[in-house]
Design a protein around this motif. Structure first.
Motif, PDB file in Angstrom:
ATOM      1  N   ASN A 107      -1.041  -0.116  -2.591  1.00  0.00           N
ATOM      2  CA  ASN A 107      -0.091   0.043  -1.494  1.00  0.00           C
ATOM      3  C   ASN A 107      -0.502   1.260  -0.646  1.00  0.00           C
ATOM      4  O   ASN A 107       0.245   2.233  -0.539  1.00  0.00           O
ATOM      5  CB  ASN A 107       1.328   0.220  -2.044  1.00  0.00           C
ATOM      6  CG  ASN A 107       2.394  -0.060  -1.017  1.00  0.00           C
ATOM      7  OD1 ASN A 107       2.125  -0.052   0.175  1.00  0.00           O
ATOM      8  ND2 ASN A 107       3.609  -0.295  -1.473  1.00  0.00           N
ATOM      9  N   PRO A 108      -1.673   1.196  -0.032  1.00  0.00           N
ATOM     10  CA  PRO A 108      -2.187   2.367   0.679  1.00  0.00           C
ATOM     11  C   PRO A 108      -1.315   2.804   1.857  1.00  0.00           C
ATOM     12  O   PRO A 108      -1.164   3.992   2.107  1.00  0.00           O
ATOM     13  CB  PRO A 108      -3.575   1.947   1.142  1.00  0.00           C
ATOM     14  CG  PRO A 108      -3.556   0.456   1.130  1.00  0.00           C
ATOM     15  CD  PRO A 108      -2.594   0.067   0.050  1.00  0.00           C
ATOM     16  N   ARG A 109      -0.737   1.864   2.565  1.00  0.00           N
ATOM     17  CA  ARG A 109       0.070   2.223   3.739  1.00  0.00           C
ATOM     18  C   ARG A 109       1.243   3.117   3.327  1.00  0.00           C
ATOM     19  O   ARG A 109       1.489   4.169   3.923  1.00  0.00           O
ATOM     20  CB  ARG A 109       0.573   0.980   4.449  1.00  0.00           C
ATOM     21  CG  ARG A 109       1.438   1.323   5.666  1.00  0.00           C
ATOM     22  CD  ARG A 109       1.788   0.109   6.435  1.00  0.00           C
ATOM     23  NE  ARG A 109       0.584  -0.248   7.196  1.00  0.00           N
ATOM     24  CZ  ARG A 109       0.469  -1.326   7.940  1.00  0.00           C
ATOM     25  NH1 ARG A 109       1.458  -2.183   8.017  1.00  0.00           N
ATOM     26  NH2 ARG A 109      -0.622  -1.575   8.591  1.00  0.00           N
ATOM     27  N   LEU A 110       1.959   2.730   2.285  1.00  0.00           N
ATOM     28  CA  LEU A 110       3.100   3.526   1.849  1.00  0.00           C
ATOM     29  C   LEU A 110       2.645   4.824   1.188  1.00  0.00           C
ATOM     30  O   LEU A 110       3.277   5.872   1.357  1.00  0.00           O
ATOM     31  CB  LEU A 110       3.997   2.731   0.906  1.00  0.00           C
ATOM     32  CG  LEU A 110       5.310   3.417   0.564  1.00  0.00           C
ATOM     33  CD1 LEU A 110       6.092   3.814   1.812  1.00  0.00           C
ATOM     34  CD2 LEU A 110       6.157   2.514  -0.289  1.00  0.00           C
ATOM     35  N   MET A 111       1.534   4.773   0.480  1.00  0.00           N
ATOM     36  CA  MET A 111       1.022   5.992  -0.132  1.00  0.00           C
ATOM     37  C   MET A 111       0.742   7.046   0.935  1.00  0.00           C
ATOM     38  O   MET A 111       1.190   8.188   0.827  1.00  0.00           O
ATOM     39  CB  MET A 111      -0.251   5.705  -0.923  1.00  0.00           C
ATOM     40  CG  MET A 111      -0.787   6.937  -1.644  1.00  0.00           C
ATOM     41  SD  MET A 111      -2.554   6.879  -2.001  1.00  0.00           S
ATOM     42  CE  MET A 111      -3.246   7.254  -0.411  1.00  0.00           C
ATOM     43  N   TRP A 112       0.028   6.667   1.991  1.00  0.00           N
ATOM     44  CA  TRP A 112      -0.297   7.618   3.048  1.00  0.00           C
ATOM     45  C   TRP A 112       0.950   8.051   3.801  1.00  0.00           C
ATOM     46  O   TRP A 112       1.048   9.206   4.242  1.00  0.00           O
ATOM     47  CB  TRP A 112      -1.345   7.052   3.998  1.00  0.00           C
ATOM     48  CG  TRP A 112      -2.704   7.030   3.372  1.00  0.00           C
ATOM     49  CD1 TRP A 112      -3.418   5.927   2.992  1.00  0.00           C
ATOM     50  CD2 TRP A 112      -3.499   8.162   3.008  1.00  0.00           C
ATOM     51  NE1 TRP A 112      -4.603   6.313   2.425  1.00  0.00           N
ATOM     52  CE2 TRP A 112      -4.686   7.680   2.419  1.00  0.00           C
ATOM     53  CE3 TRP A 112      -3.327   9.535   3.105  1.00  0.00           C
ATOM     54  CZ2 TRP A 112      -5.687   8.522   1.950  1.00  0.00           C
ATOM     55  CZ3 TRP A 112      -4.328  10.378   2.635  1.00  0.00           C
ATOM     56  CH2 TRP A 112      -5.497   9.867   2.073  1.00  0.00           C
ATOM     57  N   ALA A 113       1.920   7.167   3.954  1.00  0.00           N
ATOM     58  CA  ALA A 113       3.176   7.538   4.611  1.00  0.00           C
ATOM     59  C   ALA A 113       3.917   8.601   3.801  1.00  0.00           C
ATOM     60  O   ALA A 113       4.475   9.545   4.364  1.00  0.00           O
ATOM     61  CB  ALA A 113       4.054   6.309   4.815  1.00  0.00           C
ATOM     62  N   ARG A 114       3.930   8.466   2.478  1.00  0.00           N
ATOM     63  CA  ARG A 114       4.578   9.472   1.628  1.00  0.00           C
ATOM     64  C   ARG A 114       3.852  10.805   1.691  1.00  0.00           C
ATOM     65  O   ARG A 114       4.477  11.859   1.698  1.00  0.00           O
ATOM     66  CB  ARG A 114       4.646   8.990   0.177  1.00  0.00           C
ATOM     67  CG  ARG A 114       5.622   7.867  -0.087  1.00  0.00           C
ATOM     68  CD  ARG A 114       7.075   8.251   0.201  1.00  0.00           C
ATOM     69  NE  ARG A 114       7.564   9.376  -0.559  1.00  0.00           N
ATOM     70  CZ  ARG A 114       8.177   9.318  -1.730  1.00  0.00           C
ATOM     71  NH1 ARG A 114       8.404   8.146  -2.282  1.00  0.00           N
ATOM     72  NH2 ARG A 114       8.582  10.415  -2.330  1.00  0.00           N
ATOM     73  N   ILE A 115       2.534  10.770   1.733  1.00  0.00           N
ATOM     74  CA  ILE A 115       1.773  12.011   1.856  1.00  0.00           C
ATOM     75  C   ILE A 115       2.087  12.685   3.202  1.00  0.00           C
ATOM     76  O   ILE A 115       2.328  13.890   3.262  1.00  0.00           O
ATOM     77  CB  ILE A 115       0.262  11.760   1.706  1.00  0.00           C
ATOM     78  CG1 ILE A 115      -0.051  11.357   0.259  1.00  0.00           C
ATOM     79  CG2 ILE A 115      -0.543  12.995   2.122  1.00  0.00           C
ATOM     80  CD1 ILE A 115      -1.469  10.869   0.046  1.00  0.00           C
TER      81      ILE A 115
END
Length: 70
Positions: free
Chosen positions: A49-57
Motif C-alpha cells: 500500500n505505497p500510496r497510503l504509506m507515503w501519505a502517512r509519512i
C-alpha cells in the motif's frame, strides 16, 4: 528498539494491519512514538500500500516542527 525509543526527536513506527497484534507495539506507544498502522498490508507497506504509506509519512513530517540547523 531501546535505541529507537530514546532518540531525541519525534518518531513514528509504521506497520501493516496484518501485524497489528505484534506484542511489542505498546512499548513504543508508551514512549511517545506515533504508531502508523497501514491498512491492507503486512510486513511490507511499501509494496502492499505505497500510496497510503507515503501519505502517512508526509502527514507525520508536516506535523513535526522544523528544527533550526546549526
Amino acid at each position: 528498539m531501546t535505541t529507537f525509543l530514546t532518540l531525541p526527536f519525534p518518531r513514528m513506527f509504521m506497520y501493516g494491519e496484518q501485524n497489528a497484534s505484534l506484542s511489542y507495539l505498546p512499548r513504543p506507544a508508551s514512549a511517545g512514538v506515533q504508531l502508523a498502522e497501514i491498512p491492507q498490508c503486512g510486513h511490507f507497506p511499501l509494496y502492499a500500500n505505497p500510496r497510503l504509506m507515503w501519505a502517512r509519512i508526509a502527514a507525520f513530517h508536516a506535523q513535526v516542527p522544523e528544527t533550526p540547523r546549526t
